[in-house]
Design a protein around this motif. Sequence first.
Motif, mmCIF file in Angstrom:
data_model
loop_
_atom_site.group_PDB
_atom_site.id
_atom_site.type_symbol
_atom_site.label_atom_id
_atom_site.label_comp_id
_atom_site.label_asym_id
_atom_site.label_seq_id
_atom_site.Cartn_x
_atom_site.Cartn_y
_atom_site.Cartn_z
ATOM 1 N N ASN A 288 0.822 -1.216 0.000
ATOM 2 C CA ASN A 288 0.000 0.000 0.000
ATOM 3 C C ASN A 288 0.857 1.267 0.000
ATOM 4 O OD1 ASN A 288 -2.500 -1.219 -0.067
ATOM 5 N ND2 ASN A 288 -2.690 -1.317 2.170
ATOM 6 N N LEU A 289 1.928 1.258 0.818
ATOM 7 C CA LEU A 289 2.729 2.469 0.980
ATOM 8 C C LEU A 289 3.736 2.675 -0.137
ATOM 9 C CD1 LEU A 289 3.463 2.542 4.828
ATOM 10 C CD2 LEU A 289 1.973 4.067 3.546
ATOM 11 N N PHE A 290 4.360 1.615 -0.622
ATOM 12 C CA PHE A 290 5.512 1.774 -1.512
ATOM 13 C C PHE A 290 5.196 1.603 -2.994
ATOM 14 C CE2 PHE A 290 7.596 1.341 2.497
ATOM 15 C CZ PHE A 290 8.761 2.071 2.377
ATOM 16 N N PHE A 291 4.023 1.059 -3.337
ATOM 17 C CA PHE A 291 3.733 0.870 -4.755
ATOM 18 C C PHE A 291 3.133 2.126 -5.385
ATOM 19 C CE2 PHE A 291 5.205 -3.155 -4.142
ATOM 20 C CZ PHE A 291 4.976 -4.029 -5.179
ATOM 21 N N ASN A 292 2.905 3.132 -4.587
ATOM 22 C CA ASN A 292 2.547 4.451 -5.110
ATOM 23 C C ASN A 292 3.819 5.286 -5.118
ATOM 24 O OD1 ASN A 292 1.736 7.233 -5.248
ATOM 25 N ND2 ASN A 292 -0.339 6.633 -4.699
ATOM 26 N N ARG A 293 4.292 5.646 -6.306
ATOM 27 C CA ARG A 293 5.607 6.284 -6.408
ATOM 28 C C ARG A 293 5.662 7.617 -5.673
ATOM 29 N NH1 ARG A 293 8.519 9.927 -9.206
ATOM 30 N NH2 ARG A 293 6.672 10.693 -10.288
ATOM 31 N N LYS A 294 4.635 8.452 -5.826
ATOM 32 C CA LYS A 294 4.658 9.781 -5.204
ATOM 33 C C LYS A 294 4.384 9.726 -3.719
ATOM 34 C CE LYS A 294 3.478 12.690 -9.163
ATOM 35 N NZ LYS A 294 2.528 13.701 -9.680
ATOM 36 N N GLY A 295 3.421 8.922 -3.327
ATOM 37 C CA GLY A 295 3.073 8.846 -1.904
ATOM 38 C C GLY A 295 2.501 10.155 -1.402
ATOM 39 N N VAL A 296 3.332 10.907 -0.703
ATOM 40 C CA VAL A 296 2.967 12.235 -0.217
ATOM 41 C C VAL A 296 4.058 13.198 -0.661
ATOM 42 C CG1 VAL A 296 2.497 13.676 1.797
ATOM 43 C CG2 VAL A 296 1.747 11.296 1.779
ATOM 44 N N HIS B 73 -1.201 11.514 -2.206
ATOM 45 C CA HIS B 73 -1.509 10.865 -3.486
ATOM 46 C C HIS B 73 -2.039 9.450 -3.292
ATOM 47 C CE1 HIS B 73 0.322 14.103 -5.863
ATOM 48 N NE2 HIS B 73 1.223 14.180 -4.897
ATOM 49 N N TYR B 74 -2.224 9.030 -2.047
ATOM 50 C CA TYR B 74 -2.868 7.741 -1.782
ATOM 51 C C TYR B 74 -4.390 7.910 -1.827
ATOM 52 C CZ TYR B 74 1.691 6.237 0.040
ATOM 53 O OH TYR B 74 3.023 5.921 0.185
ATOM 54 N N HIS B 75 -5.091 6.768 -1.918
ATOM 55 C CA HIS B 75 -6.554 6.789 -1.891
ATOM 56 C C HIS B 75 -7.102 6.554 -0.492
ATOM 57 C CE1 HIS B 75 -6.661 7.003 -6.241
ATOM 58 N NE2 HIS B 75 -5.853 5.958 -6.309
ATOM 59 N N PHE B 76 -6.226 6.459 0.483
ATOM 60 C CA PHE B 76 -6.647 6.215 1.864
ATOM 61 C C PHE B 76 -5.989 7.248 2.775
ATOM 62 C CE2 PHE B 76 -3.162 3.394 0.642
ATOM 63 C CZ PHE B 76 -2.175 3.746 1.552
ATOM 64 N N ARG B 77 -6.520 7.368 3.987
ATOM 65 C CA ARG B 77 -5.985 8.318 4.958
ATOM 66 C C ARG B 77 -4.612 7.875 5.440
ATOM 67 N NH1 ARG B 77 -7.530 12.387 8.286
ATOM 68 N NH2 ARG B 77 -9.627 12.354 7.366
ATOM 69 N N VAL B 78 -3.705 8.833 5.592
ATOM 70 C CA VAL B 78 -2.380 8.547 6.131
ATOM 71 C C VAL B 78 -2.110 9.476 7.307
ATOM 72 C CG1 VAL B 78 -1.433 7.723 3.938
ATOM 73 C CG2 VAL B 78 -1.259 10.150 4.520
ATOM 74 N N HIS B 79 -1.266 9.003 8.204
ATOM 75 C CA HIS B 79 -0.806 9.813 9.335
ATOM 76 C C HIS B 79 0.652 10.179 9.076
ATOM 77 C CE1 HIS B 79 -4.413 8.976 11.703
ATOM 78 N NE2 HIS B 79 -4.336 7.742 11.204
ATOM 79 N N LEU B 80 0.973 11.451 9.310
ATOM 80 C CA LEU B 80 2.298 11.956 8.980
ATOM 81 C C LEU B 80 3.004 12.521 10.201
ATOM 82 C CD1 LEU B 80 1.649 14.049 5.730
ATOM 83 C CD2 LEU B 80 2.684 11.802 5.865
ATOM 84 N N LYS B 81 4.299 12.267 10.269
ATOM 85 C CA LYS B 81 5.199 13.023 11.132
ATOM 86 C C LYS B 81 6.151 13.755 10.197
ATOM 87 C CE LYS B 81 8.527 11.100 13.581
ATOM 88 N NZ LYS B 81 9.247 10.373 14.651
ATOM 89 N N VAL B 82 6.182 15.075 10.325
ATOM 90 C CA VAL B 82 6.975 15.909 9.418
ATOM 91 C C VAL B 82 8.137 16.503 10.196
ATOM 92 C CG1 VAL B 82 6.952 17.868 7.840
ATOM 93 C CG2 VAL B 82 4.886 16.470 8.128
ATOM 94 N N ILE B 83 9.356 16.246 9.724
ATOM 95 C CA ILE B 83 10.558 16.856 10.295
ATOM 96 C C ILE B 83 11.158 17.741 9.221
ATOM 97 C CG2 ILE B 83 12.831 16.474 11.297
ATOM 98 C CD1 ILE B 83 11.843 13.842 12.392
#
Length: 448
Positions: A58-66, A91-101
């Motif tokens: 789910n996470l890695f087969f989308n090239r752009k991701g976020v 750019h995913y079709h599902f909700r993601v949680h992010l930690k941004v540094i």
Amino acid sequence: MRFYNNYIKPLYFSRRFYWSLAVVIALFLVSYAWPFLFRIGQLAFLFVAVVMLLDYVNLFFNRKGVTAVRELTERFSNGDENKVQLVLKNHYHFRVHLKVIDEIPIQFQRRDFELSTSLAGEEQQRLVYQLRPVERGEYIFHDTNLFIKSPLNVVVRRIKIEQEQMIKVFPSYLALRQFELMAHSNNLAEAGSRKLRKIGHSLEFEQIKEYVTGDDIRSINWKATARKGGQLMVNNFMDERSQQVYCVIDKGRVMKMPFEGMTLLDYAINATLILSRVALIRQDKAGLLTFAEQIGHFLPADRKAAQMGNILEALYNQQTKFLETDFEKLYALIRSRVTQRSLIVLFTNFESLAGLQRQLPYIRSIARSHLVLVVFFENTELRQLTEARANDIESVYVKTIAEKFIHEKKLMVKELQQHGILTILTAPENLTVNTINKYLELKAKQAI
């Protein structure tokens, strides 16, 4: 400013994965005593492996991701809160949680800086944070790191977005805008400036106008009144214009002293910027001079449209020196280059009466040809020491010494005033308002 993305995609595991793996290992260990748990352990291990594989796909087969783009203003304002925006796109079709540094400039010395958010599928969001620089100069933002978790929360994908950006930190132009608006509207009192009664008339006549309630009856023009058939007419005067105002900044070691994260030099630079703008709005000419053991930057007084930009550029990268300032060279330059009588606003600092007396002959020499205003600083920490309660002999000694230094500052003010030199002794946070008040007072008295 925008720089688009280059990706580096390492893999991490979440705490949920390690806790799940710990449960599986515990089942295998306990199965030595209860063999039926071995089959359960195998099924649990298979379940964790399948979920991990599914999460990875789910996470890695989308090239752009976020993706993330950092948006900055063209420059930062020193000593003020400045906004930084990160434009995040899921750019995913599902909700993601992010930690941004976000790798902020090294000058801020913040090693624990991180932001957290979540994005719905295909959502775009602006993540905003504030930074307050306390030094002028060039600041470099480095990469933005995104740590992404899906709803399964087993695998963590890291995306490192390379977007190095350099931004210049200028003297406090945000405060400049505030004072500029107030000066244009003649409402400087909102910033703490006092309204002052004008003494007498300026030398510059503007026009003859009809009398209205509140006009000075001493300004009535009787000849014009007679020509108007009895309608009272008064002479209208305006502030005398085109006076030269020079801000002279001491860059010696005495200006290196810090106050609330900023040096005294930075406070002097911010006050210079605002005073110059107010002077230009009041139709005076603004100039600049910096000095230490050598003369630094000299900008002749002028009121042309580009003058504020020239002053801002000159002040942008001024730094304190660690040698004794040479007031003799300052006097020599002013004598040779500033030929018209001017207001010289000298931003400096003296910590002892002996230090002032060494430089006093040069200040007095400048004051023979110009109106000199010496601006130096209170040591607010000493004031706090004098207000603290003394409970032992050491505290009494410290309090006595602090009171001695405060008294010596007051003696410096008297010493300067005895020689006809105007003086401001101020706390750093009140520097700008007190300096503008004095300038307006001198304009009202027509002292320049």
